[in-house]
Write a protein that holds these residues in place. Structure first.
Motif, PDB file in Angstrom:
ATOM      1  N   SER A 296      -7.175   6.540   4.855  1.00  6.73           N
ATOM      2  CA  SER A 296      -7.296   7.523   3.845  1.00  6.73           C
ATOM      3  C   SER A 296      -7.196   7.235   2.347  1.00  6.73           C
ATOM      4  CB  SER A 296      -6.434   8.775   4.147  1.00  6.73           C
ATOM      5  OG  SER A 296      -5.192   8.275   3.850  1.00  6.73           O
ATOM      6  N   LEU A 297      -7.801   7.962   1.401  1.00  7.50           N
ATOM      7  CA  LEU A 297      -7.589   7.961   0.186  1.00  7.50           C
ATOM      8  C   LEU A 297      -7.665   9.199  -0.899  1.00  7.50           C
ATOM      9  CD1 LEU A 297     -10.515   7.807  -1.468  1.00  7.50           C
ATOM     10  CD2 LEU A 297     -10.954   5.617  -0.450  1.00  7.50           C
ATOM     11  N   ILE A 298      -7.021   9.350  -1.717  1.00  7.24           N
ATOM     12  CA  ILE A 298      -7.220  10.611  -2.664  1.00  7.24           C
ATOM     13  C   ILE A 298      -8.623  10.675  -3.194  1.00  7.24           C
ATOM     14  CG2 ILE A 298      -6.193  11.680  -4.353  1.00  7.24           C
ATOM     15  CD1 ILE A 298      -4.369  11.571  -2.061  1.00  7.24           C
ATOM     16  N   ALA A 299      -8.899  11.976  -2.974  1.00  8.77           N
ATOM     17  CA  ALA A 299     -10.546  12.173  -3.653  1.00  8.77           C
ATOM     18  C   ALA A 299     -10.595  12.300  -5.075  1.00  8.77           C
ATOM     19  CB  ALA A 299     -11.313  13.084  -2.745  1.00  8.77           C
ATOM     20  N   PRO A 300     -11.298  11.643  -5.749  1.00  7.47           N
ATOM     21  CA  PRO A 300     -11.697  12.085  -7.136  1.00  7.47           C
ATOM     22  C   PRO A 300     -11.997  13.371  -7.437  1.00  7.47           C
ATOM     23  CG  PRO A 300     -13.300  10.419  -6.585  1.00  7.47           C
ATOM     24  CD  PRO A 300     -12.550  10.546  -5.350  1.00  7.47           C
TER      25      PRO A 300
ATOM     26  N   LYS B  87      -9.871   0.852  -4.794  1.00  5.92           N
ATOM     27  CA  LYS B  87      -9.006  -0.533  -4.802  1.00  5.92           C
ATOM     28  C   LYS B  87      -8.299  -0.585  -3.813  1.00  5.92           C
ATOM     29  CE  LYS B  87      -9.017  -0.313  -9.839  1.00  5.92           C
ATOM     30  NZ  LYS B  87      -8.365  -0.209 -11.238  1.00  5.92           N
ATOM     31  N   PRO B  88      -7.816  -1.632  -3.346  1.00  2.89           N
ATOM     32  CA  PRO B  88      -6.933  -2.014  -1.938  1.00  2.89           C
ATOM     33  C   PRO B  88      -5.668  -1.147  -2.093  1.00  2.89           C
ATOM     34  CG  PRO B  88      -8.035  -4.166  -2.692  1.00  2.89           C
ATOM     35  CD  PRO B  88      -8.284  -3.289  -3.774  1.00  2.89           C
ATOM     36  N   GLU B  89      -5.153  -1.098  -3.437  1.00  2.00           N
ATOM     37  CA  GLU B  89      -3.660  -0.390  -3.482  1.00  2.00           C
ATOM     38  C   GLU B  89      -3.948   1.093  -3.430  1.00  2.00           C
ATOM     39  OE1 GLU B  89      -5.279  -1.545  -7.554  1.00  2.00           O
ATOM     40  OE2 GLU B  89      -5.103  -2.371  -5.780  1.00  2.00           O
ATOM     41  N   GLU B  90      -5.098   1.746  -3.444  1.00  3.23           N
ATOM     42  CA  GLU B  90      -5.273   2.924  -3.477  1.00  3.23           C
ATOM     43  C   GLU B  90      -5.670   3.391  -1.590  1.00  3.23           C
ATOM     44  OE1 GLU B  90      -7.944   3.714  -7.596  1.00  3.23           O
ATOM     45  OE2 GLU B  90      -8.999   3.653  -5.578  1.00  3.23           O
ATOM     46  N   LEU B  91      -5.826   2.698  -0.984  1.00  2.00           N
ATOM     47  CA  LEU B  91      -6.122   2.876   0.651  1.00  2.00           C
ATOM     48  C   LEU B  91      -4.679   2.955   1.274  1.00  2.00           C
ATOM     49  CD1 LEU B  91      -8.836   0.429   1.378  1.00  2.00           C
ATOM     50  CD2 LEU B  91      -9.146   2.685   0.608  1.00  2.00           C
TER      51      LEU B  91
ATOM     52  N   ASP C 206     -14.224  14.696  -9.532  1.00  2.00           N
ATOM     53  CA  ASP C 206     -15.514  14.985  -9.442  1.00  2.00           C
ATOM     54  C   ASP C 206     -16.340  14.330  -8.314  1.00  2.00           C
ATOM     55  OD1 ASP C 206     -14.603  12.654 -10.391  1.00  2.00           O
ATOM     56  OD2 ASP C 206     -15.982  12.681 -12.218  1.00  2.00           O
ATOM     57  N   MET C 207     -15.856  14.221  -7.175  1.00  2.00           N
ATOM     58  CA  MET C 207     -16.488  13.491  -6.118  1.00  2.00           C
ATOM     59  C   MET C 207     -17.819  13.837  -5.800  1.00  2.00           C
ATOM     60  SD  MET C 207     -15.256  12.056  -2.599  1.00  2.00           S
ATOM     61  CE  MET C 207     -15.479  14.033  -1.737  1.00  2.00           C
ATOM     62  N   THR C 208     -19.093  13.353  -5.901  1.00  2.00           N
ATOM     63  CA  THR C 208     -20.119  13.668  -5.224  1.00  2.00           C
ATOM     64  C   THR C 208     -20.820  12.789  -4.164  1.00  2.00           C
ATOM     65  OG1 THR C 208     -21.355  12.298  -6.982  1.00  2.00           O
ATOM     66  CG2 THR C 208     -20.944  14.824  -7.468  1.00  2.00           C
ATOM     67  N   ASP C 209     -20.311  11.619  -4.204  1.00  2.00           N
ATOM     68  CA  ASP C 209     -20.814  10.492  -3.178  1.00  2.00           C
ATOM     69  C   ASP C 209     -19.634   9.767  -2.349  1.00  2.00           C
ATOM     70  OD1 ASP C 209     -22.231   8.760  -1.618  1.00  2.00           O
ATOM     71  OD2 ASP C 209     -22.464   7.373  -3.100  1.00  2.00           O
ATOM     72  N   MET C 210     -19.095  10.461  -1.188  1.00  2.00           N
ATOM     73  CA  MET C 210     -18.050  10.114  -0.493  1.00  2.00           C
ATOM     74  C   MET C 210     -18.321   8.444   0.002  1.00  2.00           C
ATOM     75  SD  MET C 210     -16.040  11.377   2.648  1.00  2.00           S
ATOM     76  CE  MET C 210     -17.568  11.094   3.892  1.00  2.00           C
ATOM     77  N   GLU C 211     -19.372   7.895   0.003  1.00  2.00           N
ATOM     78  CA  GLU C 211     -19.392   6.506   0.608  1.00  2.00           C
ATOM     79  C   GLU C 211     -19.462   5.363  -0.486  1.00  2.00           C
ATOM     80  OE1 GLU C 211     -19.548   5.269   3.393  1.00  2.00           O
ATOM     81  OE2 GLU C 211     -19.497   7.084   4.413  1.00  2.00           O
ATOM     82  N   GLY C 212     -19.884   6.239  -1.860  1.00  2.00           N
ATOM     83  CA  GLY C 212     -19.470   5.488  -3.047  1.00  2.00           C
ATOM     84  C   GLY C 212     -18.050   5.473  -3.491  1.00  2.00           C
ATOM     85  N   VAL C 213     -17.313   6.684  -3.221  1.00  2.00           N
ATOM     86  CA  VAL C 213     -16.038   6.353  -3.361  1.00  2.00           C
ATOM     87  C   VAL C 213     -15.109   5.352  -2.524  1.00  2.00           C
ATOM     88  CG1 VAL C 213     -13.640   7.703  -3.228  1.00  2.00           C
ATOM     89  CG2 VAL C 213     -15.838   8.799  -4.137  1.00  2.00           C
ATOM     90  N   TRP C 214     -15.551   5.347  -1.365  1.00  2.00           N
ATOM     91  CA  TRP C 214     -14.930   4.275  -0.347  1.00  2.00           C
ATOM     92  C   TRP C 214     -15.246   2.837  -0.890  1.00  2.00           C
ATOM     93  CZ3 TRP C 214     -11.115   5.006   3.066  1.00  2.00           C
ATOM     94  CH2 TRP C 214     -11.002   6.294   3.524  1.00  2.00           C
ATOM     95  N   LYS C 215     -16.478   2.528  -1.351  1.00  6.26           N
ATOM     96  CA  LYS C 215     -16.952   1.141  -1.799  1.00  6.26           C
ATOM     97  C   LYS C 215     -16.152   0.890  -2.894  1.00  6.26           C
ATOM     98  CE  LYS C 215     -21.494   1.508   0.424  1.00  6.26           C
ATOM     99  NZ  LYS C 215     -23.078   1.484  -0.225  1.00  6.26           N
ATOM    100  N   GLU C 216     -15.878   2.074  -3.908  1.00  8.33           N
ATOM    101  CA  GLU C 216     -15.245   1.659  -5.100  1.00  8.33           C
ATOM    102  C   GLU C 216     -13.704   1.624  -5.196  1.00  8.33           C
ATOM    103  OE1 GLU C 216     -17.042   4.197  -8.058  1.00  8.33           O
ATOM    104  OE2 GLU C 216     -18.942   3.347  -7.843  1.00  8.33           O
TER     105      GLU C 216
ATOM    106  N   ARG D  73       0.930  -1.146   0.090  1.00 11.29           N
ATOM    107  CA  ARG D  73       0.145   0.045  -0.008  1.00 11.29           C
ATOM    108  C   ARG D  73       0.850   1.352  -0.222  1.00 11.29           C
ATOM    109  NH1 ARG D  73      -5.140  -0.818   4.123  1.00 11.29           N
ATOM    110  NH2 ARG D  73      -6.185  -2.677   2.864  1.00 11.29           N
ATOM    111  N   PRO D  74       0.463   2.278  -0.519  1.00 13.43           N
ATOM    112  CA  PRO D  74       1.148   3.575  -0.613  1.00 13.43           C
ATOM    113  C   PRO D  74       1.213   4.121   0.899  1.00 13.43           C
ATOM    114  CG  PRO D  74      -1.102   4.097  -1.389  1.00 13.43           C
ATOM    115  CD  PRO D  74      -1.016   2.465  -1.403  1.00 13.43           C
ATOM    116  N   GLU D  75       2.155   5.016   0.845  1.00 11.35           N
ATOM    117  CA  GLU D  75       2.428   5.638   2.254  1.00 11.35           C
ATOM    118  C   GLU D  75       1.241   6.686   2.594  1.00 11.35           C
ATOM    119  OE1 GLU D  75       6.251   7.410   3.004  1.00 11.35           O
ATOM    120  OE2 GLU D  75       7.316   5.750   2.373  1.00 11.35           O
ATOM    121  N   GLN D  76       1.061   6.849   3.770  1.00 15.01           N
ATOM    122  CA  GLN D  76       0.132   7.629   4.307  1.00 15.01           C
ATOM    123  C   GLN D  76       0.407   9.143   4.173  1.00 15.01           C
ATOM    124  OE1 GLN D  76      -3.103   8.961   5.017  1.00 15.01           O
ATOM    125  NE2 GLN D  76      -3.245   7.517   6.700  1.00 15.01           N
ATOM    126  N   VAL D  77      -0.635   9.834   3.365  1.00 13.10           N
ATOM    127  CA  VAL D  77      -0.268  11.209   2.644  1.00 13.10           C
ATOM    128  C   VAL D  77      -0.596  12.107   3.837  1.00 13.10           C
ATOM    129  CG1 VAL D  77      -0.516  10.461   0.344  1.00 13.10           C
ATOM    130  CG2 VAL D  77      -2.521  11.504   1.677  1.00 13.10           C
TER     131      VAL D  77
END
Length: 245
Positions: free
Chosen positions: A92-96, A110-114, A98-108, A3-7
């Protein structure tokens, strides 16, 4: 894949300290800073969710800003052996863009993005409170020992206050009471045996009476039938004699 380092920058970085006494809510602050040029989503999780109240426990940190998270430890009975058992994790994860639904971002996501960081909880009890706790414990133990010793001494004093004559009299009284109890038990046993014998006799007498009554009824019935037969034969004989004449 690693996983990437914590930003996010965490303050404190490794542990959350809670200073007692823990008779009321104890709050510590966790600062989360976002040094990047992109928005970052975060979540704060714990291994003991019922013990803590976290506000906010999730959200978005804008680029170049920070946020303070209040971690509130609920009141509990402090146990010196319960140290560093609870843990927190900041995910944490980098927010896209055009994010409109934060819970949807968490659900979608990928493990390597967390990204995550772990912190342990430390309970810091003031020295004077620990001493008070130890003193209270020692007082309770001393009180119990004093009560036990006082009861033992009182028993010894009662025994020592009795002379040999009184001790002998008490022993004789106990022996007499034991003999009385034994006598009552034997009498009770004899009474039960006598009652059983009387019941058996009553049953036998009732059976004999029933048998004799049935025999008498049978004999009476037999005698009536014999008389009837004799009368019948007599009548038949008279009729036959008249016919012959």
């Amino acid at each position: 894949m690693a996983r990437p380092e914590q930003v996010l920058l965490l303050e404190p970085q490794h542990e959350l300290k809670f200073r007692g006494p823990f008779t009321d809510v104890v709050t510590t602050t966790l600062k989360l800073a976002n040094p990047t040029d992109r928005n970052v989503c975060f979540k704060v999780k714990t291994t003991a969710p019922r013990r803590y109240c976290v506000r906010p426990n999730s959200g978005v940190i804008d680029a170049g800003t920070s946020i303070n998270v209040s971690v509130m430890l609920q009141p509990f009975d402090y146990d010196p052996n319960e140290k560093s058992k609870h843990k927190f994790m900041v995910q944490s994860l980098i927010a896209p863009p055009d994010m409109t639904d934060m819970e949807g971002v968490w659900k979608e996501a990928k493990p390597e993005e967390l990204m995550d960081s772990k912190l342990r909880c430390v309970f810091d009890m003031p020295i004077e409170n620990e001493k008070t706790h130890e003193i209270d414990s020692n007082k309770m133990m001393s009180s119990s020992l004093l009560k036990s010793e006082s009861s033992t001494l009182s028993m010894k004093s009662m025994v020592s206050s009795l002379d040999d004559g009184e001790v002998k009299r008490i022993m004789e009284e106990c022996k007499r009471l034991q003999m009385e109890v034994q006598r009552l038990r034997e009498e009770n046993k004899q009474i039960r045996e006598d009652d059983g014998l009387r019941m058996r006799k009553s049953t036998v007498m009732a059976a004999q009476h029933s048998s004799s009554s049935s025999v008498a009824v049978k004999e009476e019935g037999l005698s009536i039938r014999v008389i009837a037969l004799i009368v019948l034969f007599f009548v038949i004989g008279v009729i036959v004699g008249k016919l012959l004449l």
